[in-house]
Design a protein around this motif. Structure first.
Motif: not given
Ligand code: 3H9
Length: 709
Positions: A633-634, A696-699, A703-704, A708-709
């Motif tokens: 993560r960032a 943004t890097f944070a968003s 999201s990563k 997963e759906a």
């Protein structure tokens, strides 16, 4: 009554218990629950006294920090929400006793101080750590604490943010009694004694005798500001906390609280607070690894062994000994072992001299380190950390040997800072047990531990490493296997640009002071001198840069060729003479020569440009690392930089800082640098993608990590 807060009774004593695991954070529902419990018990004529206590492992560890984001994003109207509760506690006609175990921090201590009396177990801690989040106490802490503990103690706690133990809290008047046995029965006994005494309950807001007078207070405030100047490194909250405590001495209680609330609000909406809160959560997020659960088996670490007693090996041995883990320390010959042990002894003795360790503690820690010249007892080790010279052939030889002399279930960790962990693991018959544990120098001091996962490192070895980091008082960050991993891989372009800036015409001290002005603990050139210029020089000699175009590190290579390896040889980018340092004229001359060779027209460069050129180089490499999955993560990259490289926590780490500046702006500037300076500046594809899509890097990181759906 909400389940978060329950009431019970012990005869005529009403007991309010908070049940909001893990740390009883004071969320709005908890505050409402306590308020309605207080109202209920005050209205009950059969109740004579009230006890407020935390369920689980702690009293209240503070306001719910997650709520702050809702206030600053406008999701919720600004209201600290605690006033009605604290007023109800303090106004109660029946004595309210707060019973503290674990920690009473921030809003937790503020709640405790609004009660009439406080008792605690001996192991309890109390504190106002809000400054560490870029805040000040926002629920009367700066007004009630000086009334209980005096101005000097209140300043130390509110502006410094460190918590204190129960004995200290008793001595300065924050708590009234330390309970010897079980907390609740002790609190009930204390409540009965207070009821028997009769008289009005003791309301903190009415105590004024410790508030001092302007003449005696002036030097105390001046000293607090001096301490903050030395320690706060560009952070505003400590000064704001001092201002709020000062208001307690000049304004009536209610007005002081209002002043405190205004300052709290100003801090809450600041970039610094948002950055520090990000660091708080990112530090906890790093422990969350996909695929690792609480059921993943952990390997018990009861005994460790270190190979190599040099600077790193010695520091790592101290780290284990400090955590209470016995450690074998191996060297190849007696003189090397003696040197290593002498350094360890000297380091401990310095800590004793500074009063941070007792002689007895030093002796106990030293006794945990057992020097050895053989692998004979390595079968006892649950983990071995290799800390020999940085060279692949040597590391492989050591690992092949370790494979033979240790138990098959032992973890084999390498302290390599750059080398391929899979290649090291290939020298053993158990690559699943091999992992990188990259400590930062001085290993016994620096909080960061990069945990480098090899292709085959087992989940159990990873989970054990993460938990072990915490036990060693480190922040462990799991990173992928690539050249130099996260921290050093990003550091390379950062120091490359710092040196290019000197070629381009900036003075050595201008480069460093621009970055310390930005908040870095040290300037990049001073860091290089401290680490030793020869490390990079030797690596560069092995991997000649054959690319066309501008050549990096020319001046540094020339410094090394002339035997100037930095601080240890008395000269590098600076000259070190008579306990001071000044820019090294040779380094300036070599940089001018490099500019000529690289066909650079020299010019003066403003500090803002120095910061952009170096910090954006960090960010660009960080974006590649993120995209390649080398960091999860960032926020993990931010933690690496805040805890390993002195990046200012008040800016949240390089990736958070980039988000704050705006990725479009960062990307556009990097494109300009590419036009200006060429090959090193091609923008990372992820940076381009996020900048052009307004993300943004944070968003992107969030999201990563969504399932997963
Ligand atoms: C404040 O009080 C302002 C006031 O003046 C009033 C304003 C109106 N909120 O650290 P851990 C979570 S500001 C929400 O791993 P430990 C944490 O994220 C606040 N969550 O445990 C983690 O979640 P997860 C002042 C919180 O045993 C889990 O709890 N107070 C909070 O190593 C376990 O945390 C502080 O600054 C919180 N306040 O250490 C104290 N605290 O499991 C901050 C923790 O999902 N907290 N969490 O990752 C601490 O220093 C440590 O958590 C503590 C326990 C020492 C308490």
């Amino acid at each position: 009554m909400s389940e978060l807060v329950t009431t019970s009774r012990e005869g005529d004593i009403g007991i309010i218990t908070i049940n909001n695991p893990p740390v009883n954070a004071l969320s709005p529902s908890v505050a409402e629950g306590i308020l309605s419990a207080v109202q209920k018990l005050v209205a009950d004529a059969t109740i004579k006294g009230i006890i407020l206590i935390g369920g689980g492992r702690t009293f209240i560890a503070g306001a719910d920090i997650k709520e702050f984001g809702k206030l600053t994003s406008g999701q919720k109207a600004f209201d600290t929400g605690l006033d009605p509760l604290l007023n109800a506690l303090e106004d109660s006609p029946k004595p309210v006793i707060c019973a503290i175990h674990g920690t009473a921090l921030g809003g937790g201590l503020e709640t405790a101080m609004a009660c009439h009396y406080r008792v605690a177990v001996a192991s309890a801690q109390v504190g106002q750590p809000e400054v560490k989040l870029g805040l000040i106490p926002g629920a009367g802490g700066t007004q009630r604490l000086p009334r209980l503990a005096g101005i000097a103690k209140a300043l130390e706690m509110c502006a410094g943010g460190e918590s204190i133990g129960a004995a200290d809290a008793l001595a300065c008047g924050i708590i009234d009694e330390i309970v010897k046995g079980e907390l609740l029965p002790g609190a009930v006994e204390f409540a009965r004694a207070m009821i028997a005494l009769g008289g009005p309950p003791c309301r903190t807001r009415d105590l004024n005798d410790k508030l001092g007078d302007p003449a005696t207070n002036a030097p105390v405030f001046a000293m607090a500001r001096d301490v903050a100047k030395r320690k706060a490194r560009g952070l505003m909250a400590p000064f704001k906390a001092i201002e709020a405590v000062e208001a307690a001495t000049t304004l009536p209680f209610a007005e002081g609280c209002k002043r405190e609330r205004d300052i709290f609000r100003e801090c809450l909406f600041s970039d610094q607070s948002k950055a520090l809160i990000h660091v708080f959560f990112a530090e906890r997020e790093v422990a969350k690894i996909p695929g690792i659960t609480k059921d993943t088996p952990r390997i018990p670490i009861r005994c460790a062994a270190i190979v190599g007693a040099g600077t790193m090996g010695g520091g790592i041995a101290m780290t284990y000994a400090n955590a209470g883990i016995p450690v074998l320390l191996k060297e190849i010959d007696q003189p090397a072992l003696d040197r290593g042990l002498a350094t360890i002894r000297k380091n401990y003795a310095n800590t004793v001299r500074k009063g941070k360790l007792t002689q007895q503690q030093m002796d106990e820690r030293l006794a945990r380190i057992e020097p050895t010249l053989s692998f004979e007892r390595f079968k006892e080790a649950d983990i071995v950390v290799e800390a020999v010279f940085e060279g692949m052939a040597l590391k492989k030889q050591v690992f092949a040997e370790l494979d033979k002399v240790t138990r098959p279930d032992a973890i084999l960790a390498s302290n390599t800072s750059t080398l391929n962990i899979d290649e090291i693991a290939s020298a053993t018959s158990r690559p699943q047990q091999v992992i990188g544990h990259h400590f930062f120098s001085p290993a016994n001091v620096m909080k960061l531990l990069e945990i480098v996962r090899g292709k085959q490192s087992s989940p159990s070895v990873i989970a054990t490493s993460m938990e072990l980091a915490k036990k060693l008082s480190k922040v462990g960050v799991l990173v992928g296997n690539c050249r130099a991993f996260v921290g050093n891989r990003m550091f390379d372009p950062y120091v490359r640009e710092a040196q290019f800036l000197v070629e381009e015409g900036a003075k050595i001290e201008e480069v460093d002071s621009a970055l310390t002005g930005f908040g870095m603990a040290m300037g990049p050139l001073a860091v290089l001198d401290l680490a030793g210029l020869d490390v990079g020089w030797r690596i560069r000699k092995e991997h000649r840069d054959t690319h066309a175009g501008r050549k990096p590190f020319l001046a540094e290579d020339r410094l090394c060729e002339a035997g100037n390896f930095g601080q240890k040889t008395g000269a590098g980018w600076y000259r070190y003479e008579g306990g001071g340092r000044s820019p090294n004229p040779d380094a300036e001359r070599f940089s001018e020569e490099a500019a000529r060779e690289n066909k650079i027209t020299r010019r003066s460069i403003p500090p803002e440009e120095i910061v952009e050129q170096t910090v954006y180089a960090l960010i660009n490499e960080g974006a590649r690392i993120l995209e390649e999955g080398i960091a999860l993560r960032a926020g993990d990259i931010d933690i690496v930089y805040v805890y390993g490289y002195g990046f200012p926590a008040g800016r949240g780490g390089p990736m958070w800082y980039a988000d704050t500046v705006g990725l479009k702006k960062v990307y556009d500037r990097i494109c300009q640098f590419e036009q200006q300076h060429g090959k090193f500046w091609s923008p990372a594809p992820l940076l381009k993608e996020l900048a052009t899509s307004g993300k943004t890097f944070a968003s992107w990181s969030a999201s990563k990590s969504e399932p997963e759906a």
